[in-house]
Every structure is written in C-alpha cells, then in structure tokens.
Write a protein that holds these residues in place. Structure first.
Motif, PDB file in Angstrom:
ATOM      1  N   ALA A 119      -4.927   2.739  -6.495  1.00 46.16           N
ATOM      2  CA  ALA A 119      -5.113   1.618  -5.562  1.00 46.16           C
ATOM      3  C   ALA A 119      -5.514   0.364  -6.340  1.00 46.16           C
ATOM      4  CB  ALA A 119      -6.179   1.960  -4.525  1.00 46.16           C
ATOM      5  N   VAL A 143      -6.174   1.022   0.723  1.00 46.00           N
ATOM      6  CA  VAL A 143      -5.704   0.082  -0.303  1.00 46.00           C
ATOM      7  C   VAL A 143      -5.891  -1.354   0.201  1.00 46.00           C
ATOM      8  CG1 VAL A 143      -3.741  -0.652  -1.711  1.00 46.00           C
ATOM      9  CG2 VAL A 143      -4.009   1.773  -1.126  1.00 46.00           C
ATOM     10  N   ASP A 174      -8.348  -4.216  -1.360  1.00 48.54           N
ATOM     11  CA  ASP A 174      -7.790  -5.527  -1.720  1.00 48.54           C
ATOM     12  C   ASP A 174      -8.569  -6.661  -1.056  1.00 48.54           C
ATOM     13  OD1 ASP A 174      -5.675  -7.186  -2.903  1.00 48.54           O
ATOM     14  OD2 ASP A 174      -5.185  -7.606  -0.802  1.00 48.54           O
ATOM     15  N   GLU A 234      -3.177   3.971   3.117  1.00 50.49           N
ATOM     16  CA  GLU A 234      -2.677   2.591   3.088  1.00 50.49           C
ATOM     17  C   GLU A 234      -3.749   1.605   3.564  1.00 50.49           C
ATOM     18  OE1 GLU A 234       1.220   1.870   4.584  1.00 50.49           O
ATOM     19  OE2 GLU A 234       2.041   3.719   3.722  1.00 50.49           O
ATOM     20  N   GLU A 287      -2.569  -1.490  -7.643  1.00 49.45           N
ATOM     21  CA  GLU A 287      -1.889  -2.299  -6.623  1.00 49.45           C
ATOM     22  C   GLU A 287      -2.652  -3.611  -6.383  1.00 49.45           C
ATOM     23  OE1 GLU A 287       1.071  -1.656  -5.570  1.00 49.45           O
ATOM     24  OE2 GLU A 287       1.141  -3.390  -4.235  1.00 49.45           O
ATOM     25  N   PRO A 323       0.810  -1.231   0.000  1.00 46.43           N
ATOM     26  CA  PRO A 323       0.000   0.000   0.000  1.00 46.43           C
ATOM     27  C   PRO A 323       0.844   1.282   0.000  1.00 46.43           C
ATOM     28  CG  PRO A 323      -0.796  -1.544   1.646  1.00 46.43           C
ATOM     29  CD  PRO A 323       0.533  -2.055   1.185  1.00 46.43           C
ATOM     30  N   THR A 378       1.297   2.679  -3.398  1.00 47.96           N
ATOM     31  CA  THR A 378       0.169   3.482  -3.909  1.00 47.96           C
ATOM     32  C   THR A 378       0.338   4.942  -3.517  1.00 47.96           C
ATOM     33  OG1 THR A 378      -1.259   1.556  -3.684  1.00 47.96           O
ATOM     34  CG2 THR A 378      -2.360   3.691  -3.897  1.00 47.96           C
TER      35      THR A 378
END
Ligand code: ZN
Length: 435
Positions: free
Chosen positions: A118, A419, A423, A416, A121, A28, A31
């Motif tokens: 994001a 992200v 995910d 962070e 990632e 993260p 990103t």
C-alpha cells in the motif's frame, strides 16, 4: 570477521513529472493485485513463506524494489537490513511510511506486506503530484516477526535505538543450529553494526503504518477501518504452585495439598479480574505444567504461565496486583504455596494524539465511520513511537480475526479502502508537517 558492506544506495530512473494539473491517481485495486502477485511468488499451498533472512525473503525484497521502478526514489539498505525508498521533497524533514514484508512460516498473505505494498501505491500517487513539501520514505523493516531466531522487531528496534540484547543475540541459533550473526552476514548485515541504523530516524517528523487488525473487533462492529491508539503494555509471569505429591488412592480429599487446584482457580479467576479492570484488559493463562504429572498422584508442582495486557500502565499494574492477591488467597485455601517470577514486560506505548485525529478524519472520509482501538500485538510502529517520533497506525478488518495462518484474509473492498485511508492520512500528515 568479514566487515559488512556499507549501506548501499541505488538511485532509480527518474520519470519526468507529468503536468501538475493532470489528475493525480491512486489505484487501490493495483495494491490488491500486487499482493496476490507477491503471494504467488513467495507463498505455497501452506501459506506465505517470507521468513526473514531466507532466500524467499530476499526474493520478496527484490520484487518490492521492482514495484518502485519508474518512481524517482533512492533505495538504501541500512546496517540492520531495513530497506528504505526515499522520495526527495522540498525539505529533508521526512514522513515515514512503514511495514514489513517478512512473514511467519505458513503465514498469511497480508500481515506486514499490506503496509509496504500500500505504501508503494501512496508513493506513486505522491510522486505523480510533483515534489512533495517533505521527503517521503517507505521503509520495509527487517525481521519484524522473529520467526527464525525468536527475536521480533529486529530492524525497527535497531533504528529506534532500543536494541539492547546484542550479546544475547550473538548466541542465538535457529532450529538448524545456524547462529544468528552468521545468517545475518549472508544477507549483508553485521550484528555489531546494526545499531548504526539509528541515524535513519534523524529527520523523521512522523511515522504511519497500515496493518491488518489480526483480531475480531472491527469485524464484530461491521467496520472496515480503525485507528490504533497504541500498543498494549504487557506483564508476563511464571507462577510456581507448590503442594505435596500424595497417593491418589490413599489420600482423603480433605487432606490434599493440590498445587493444580490453586492454578486452576486462578485460571478461572483472571476472567473476572480482567472484566473488572475493563478498558480492553486481557489476561491469559497460556499453560500449566504439572509434576509429577502422573495419574496416580496429587499434583505437587504446577508451573503456570500468565500474560496480562492493558493500554494504561496504571490499570495494568492494578490487574497484576489483583491477580497476585487472588493467587495468595487460593494458596491459603488450598494449603499450598505460590511464588511469582517475572518473565518479560513492556510498558504501554501510546500513539500521537494529533496523528490519531488525522487518521480518524482520513478513515471517516473514505469509509464514513471510524473506531479507535488498542493493538494487542506489538508492531514496528511501537518501536518508532518509543524513539519519540509521532506515530499512528491504521487497522483494516481481518476476517474471522485470523492471522499468522494461511486462512488470514480481508475483503478486497476493505483492502482498497485501507489504501485510500493510508493515502489520505499521508496527504494530511504532509500538509500538517510542512512548514
Ligand atoms: Zn505484522
């Protein structure tokens, strides 16, 4: 008219899959670093300058393409200018992750771009884990902001099949007098063919989008992340109050028919009406234009703009009815007339209950606590939801609730977490929709 090029497909170099047992990594912090890099490349001291259908916007799209080098994705730019990156999975059924890299002029560094960066990632992490059960597509929607031509959600409405204003769009011009179809053609988009982008959603089983909140709610609750329940329904009206112009010196106070008095009473009354409706109801008087508008005359005409929003259609209707009733009462009290004209409206759009649950779980997993909230602003996600695709959004806290300004910001640790939550949500959605 020159035909627009057919949508272009470009396969990127595939990297061999690593050992399936090697630890799959999400980074993260990368990103956050990439968002800074994008801001360096496409912003200046006044803020982000990635206005859609400009060279800077193209530079941002090119940069995004570069971020996906080394991931086995195919790129396609569709008929509406949307940029798609497809990671093929075990099935054609597709999980969509979306955002928009365009900004308003002098905009913030996160609005829209956070979602796409994001998403890159998350794609990296999924690709590293081998072939996913479903295909996964990252979409960078074209012209979410409508900053140049005043038409928001251009690419997503084309893909959702809800673009119904092409005749009107043909006549739109920017501040420099350039017609919208001409500007689009310079970027390979033929307005007449934009609705063909609709086929892009054919295989979609779910759509997820991360966005900054752009409001103060999560910060006030001291929470990094929240799940969005849907986007507000909106009622926009212009009220015209009609009284009688009269000399400011010779007209006694009890003989006046003051149009502004009615508008002013209503501007205050909407606060208690919205409070009474509750459930996040908001009501705004955005402007009052008075005529004759001179210091020596009672106001004859007051044109008042009202914007009302609620996540529940029946509550929105109740708020509108209560406001109409109050306006008629004030018109009687002030011996003036009031008429209403609807300028624009949209129904509330509710996100998918099951995805809301998965989003809640994902947020709790990375941040401990979650919160459910409506979205005041419209987003591309609303268009996708309107097309019948199960949809959900995640919000990350905005500092001071500011957006559409260079002061827009979010703590790096919250970015962070966002992200990670996106995910986790992608992983849950892949599992849920894999059959
Ligand atoms: Zn946005």
């Amino acid at each position: 008219m020159e035909p627009a090029p057919a949508s272009s497909v470009r396969a990127q170099a595939a990297r061999p899959n690593r050992n399936r047992l090697s630890r799959v990594s999400l980074d993260p912090s990368r990103t956050v670093a990439e968002l800074h890099e994008l801001q360096e490349l496409t912003g200046d001291e006044s803020g982000a300058q990635r206005v859609a259908w400009t060279e800077t916007w193209e530079r941002a799209r090119e940069w995004l393409r570069g971020r996906l080098d080394g991931i086995p994705v195919e790129e396609e730019v569709d008929e509406a200018g949307n940029q798609w990156f497809t990671l093929r999975g075990g099935s054609d059924r597709t999980l969509l992750i979306g955002g928009h890299i365009d900004s308003v002029p002098n905009g913030g560094w996160l609005d829209g771009s956070l979602n796409v960066v994001a998403g890159v990632e998350v794609l990296r992490r999924i690709a590293e884990g081998g072939r996913p059960p479903l295909s996964v597509r990252l979409v960078n929607w074209a012209d979410e902001e409508g900053a140049r031509f005043g038409r928001s959600l251009f690419g997503s409405s084309a893909a959702a099949g809800s673009m119904a204003d092409q005749d009107e769009l043909r006549r739109r011009r920017d501040a420099a007098g350039i017609a919208l179809p001409d500007a689009l053609r310079e970027h390979g988009v033929d307005l007449d063919r934009a609705p063909d982008a609709r086929r892009q959603l054919e295989d979609a089983v779910a759509y997820i989008e991360l966005h900054i909140e752009q409001g103060p709610v999560l910060e006030a609750l001291d929470l990094p992340l929240g799940v969005v329940l849907g986007t507000f329904g909106v009622e926009r009206h212009q009220l015209t109050w009609k009284g009688q112009a009269a000399h400011a010196g010779s007209t006694p106070m009890d003989r006046r028919r003051d149009a502004l008095a009615g508008a002013a009473k209503l501007a205050l009354e909407i606060r208690s009406i919205a409070r009474g409706i509750g459930g996040g109801a908001v009501c705004t008087c955005g402007n009052v234009v008075c005529k004759p508008g001179i210091v020596t005359s009672v106001v004859e005409t007051a044109e008042q703009l009202l914007d009302q929003r609620h996540l529940d259609a029946s509550q929105l209707a109740r708020m509108l009815a209560a406001t109409k009733e109050a306006s008629e009462r004030f018109a009687r009290e002030e011996d003036v007339e009031v008429s209403w004209q609807r300028i624009w409206g949209i129904e509330p759009i509710l996100f998918d209950e099951e995805l809301i649950e998965l989003a809640d779980e994902s947020i709790r997993e990375v941040a401990g606590r979650s919160h459910r909230l409506p979205s005041g602003p419209l987003h591309d996600a609303a268009e996708v939801a309107r097309a019948g695709i199960p949809t959900v959004m995640l919000f990350v806290q905005s500092l001071r609730g500011l957006s559409h300004t260079r002061l827009e910001d979010t703590k790096p640790e919250h970015l962070e977490l966002a992200v990670q939550a996106l995910d986790r949500l992608a992983a849950r959605a892949l599992e849920r929709f894999a059959v």
